[in-house]
Design an enzyme around this catalytic site. Sequence first.
Site, PDB file in Angstrom:
ATOM      1  CE  LYS A   1     -11.711 -11.260 -21.198  1.00  0.00           C
ATOM      2  NZ  LYS A   1     -13.144 -10.651 -21.225  1.00  0.00           N
TER       3      LYS A   1
ATOM      4  CB  CYS B   1       5.075  -4.341   0.350  1.00  0.00           C
ATOM      5  SG  CYS B   1       6.476  -3.057   0.097  1.00  0.00           S
ATOM      6  CE1 TYR B   2       0.991   1.081   5.049  1.00  0.00           C
ATOM      7  CE2 TYR B   2      -0.881  -0.707   5.515  1.00  0.00           C
ATOM      8  CZ  TYR B   2      -0.156   0.771   5.727  1.00  0.00           C
ATOM      9  OH  TYR B   2      -0.815   1.380   6.659  1.00  0.00           O
TER      10      TYR B   2
ATOM     11  CD  GLU C   1       2.573  -8.837  -5.320  1.00  0.00           C
ATOM     12  OE1 GLU C   1       3.119  -9.436  -4.356  1.00  0.00           O
ATOM     13  OE2 GLU C   1       2.420  -7.489  -4.807  1.00  0.00           O
TER      14      GLU C   1
ATOM     15  N   GLY D   1       0.842  -1.147  -0.034  1.00  0.00           N
ATOM     16  CA  GLY D   1      -0.025   0.051  -0.016  1.00  0.00           C
ATOM     17  C   GLY D   1       0.954   1.129  -0.096  1.00  0.00           C
TER      18      GLY D   1
ATOM     19  CG  HIS E   1       5.652  -5.981  -4.171  1.00  0.00           C
ATOM     20  ND1 HIS E   1       4.270  -5.893  -3.990  1.00  0.00           N
ATOM     21  CD2 HIS E   1       6.321  -5.062  -3.935  1.00  0.00           C
ATOM     22  CE1 HIS E   1       4.276  -4.715  -3.038  1.00  0.00           C
ATOM     23  NE2 HIS E   1       5.681  -4.315  -3.251  1.00  0.00           N
TER      24      HIS E   1
ATOM     25  CG  ASP F   1     -15.958 -11.359 -20.008  1.00  0.00           C
ATOM     26  OD1 ASP F   1     -15.059 -12.113 -20.183  1.00  0.00           O
ATOM     27  OD2 ASP F   1     -15.719 -10.216 -19.731  1.00  0.00           O
TER      28      ASP F   1
END
Length: 515
Positions: A371, A83-84, A172, A56, A170, A228
Amino acid sequence: MAKNEKVLVVDFGGQYNQLIARRVRECNVYCEIVSYRIGVAAIQAQNPVGIILTGGPNSVYEEGAPSLDSSIFDLGIPVLGICYGSQLMMHLLGGHVCKAPEREYGKTLVHTDAASPIFADVSRDTVCWMSHNDYIETPAPGFSVTAHTDNCPVAAVEQPEKRLYAVQFHPEVLHTREGKQMLHNFVYRVCGCKGDWKMDSFVETSVKALREKIGGGKVLCALSGGVDSSVAAAMLAKAVGKQLTCVFVDHGLLRKNEMEEVCEVFGPHGQFELNFICVNARERFYQKLAGVQEPEQKRKIIGEEFIRVFEEEANKIGAVDFLAQGTIYPDVVESGLGGESTVIKSHHNVGGLPDYVNFKEIVEPLRDLFKDETRQAGRELGLPEYLVSRQPFPGPGLAIRIVGEVTPEKVRMVQEADAIWREEIAKAGLDKTVNQYYAALTNMRSVGVMGDERTYDYAVALRAVTTTDFMTAEAAPIPWEVIQTTTSRIVNEVSHVNRVLYDCTGKPPATIEFE
Ligand code: GLN
């Protein structure tokens, strides 16, 4: 719908929070994003097998910085702070976080300790993505440091007895080379997940749940031919067959053969059992668009006319019990319903439709899916690859790829040029690496010569971009031969086009679409 083991991502406003959830799901573990504002009780009530606190923009020691009650760390549920989130864990549990003497941004070599379950099967020295101004100066009591960098003494900490883990970098983002392994370690080794989130079972349980929910009711679905709505329609068709009616409006602004492709899959000769209505409304849209130049006005006319056409069809059908929409998870998060996103943008997959249809309830079978998961579900449902791997296509269609006034003749030109471009890109094997590519028709006419005769015709612009998120994009470096072949095919095969241009502009400053 299904009762899967679930990891919760508690969002503190980091840029990558959707990525965290996606990575966890790639490990076959279901994951959702919630705002930190919902509080500890609501988090516990969701019964997660693990909790991830995101990054964040704030500093934990600032007045009013986003926080959680520290009881989150006493639930016995494994927590991973990123992180944050790592700084917050230390701050709340008695460590010291302050402005770092040396901030880190970018790829950084991290030295890891093999004993940590987070770093199992990870190289001792591994490249990670850092993005922080603050750092953990002193870990909270009872925590041991399990990684550091040259500038950051505490790049990872843990207290295994309390199942608490934290990393300053991070995991991710893909720049963290072994980040996926670390997240995998957290969900499997620390949280003890079995990995029960699989698309085949998702499809199966969703179909069952839809059957239960819909009962004998009638469902109406606006099919756009995009990924979709096609996947949503296929799933509903599998669940309730003829109780489903899909309305597909051909507004005359679709790509070449698109109407035929949709009819082939969903029409009477297709593989699904449903009522399929294909409305040829081309003339209506062309008439409304005649003489209109301005992009926003074109969009508005198309949106309104679409609703009119759909409304007329819906009136023929009469009242229905459910209106189906192809909303997917990023739409939900972006509407501010999931995470800590500030953009409150109400989301309608088909702009404004619910106001014009007589129905009792909305059904959104893909609400939980990203997606790529939606595409995978489409494959499980037996949809052809050209439908599930389709590129994004704007609602107003080719109208915003024709600069200026739209006429049927211009639609023909752009359709043909676009089909050639797509064919050549695929032939060159670039369709997997280039994220979006299409042909547009400029409003420019210029002089040319063909067969010794003077021409005064239109210019087609070729567009191809690479992007990860469609927020920013770069023009793709298409090999010259591919551009050349495409150019000569277009000027030879598409009448009234005598010039082909390649758009070298990124986004920003341009946009991916022309209008
Ligand atoms: N704002 C905090 C810092 O600068 C955390 C940054 C982050 O989570 N990416 O250190």
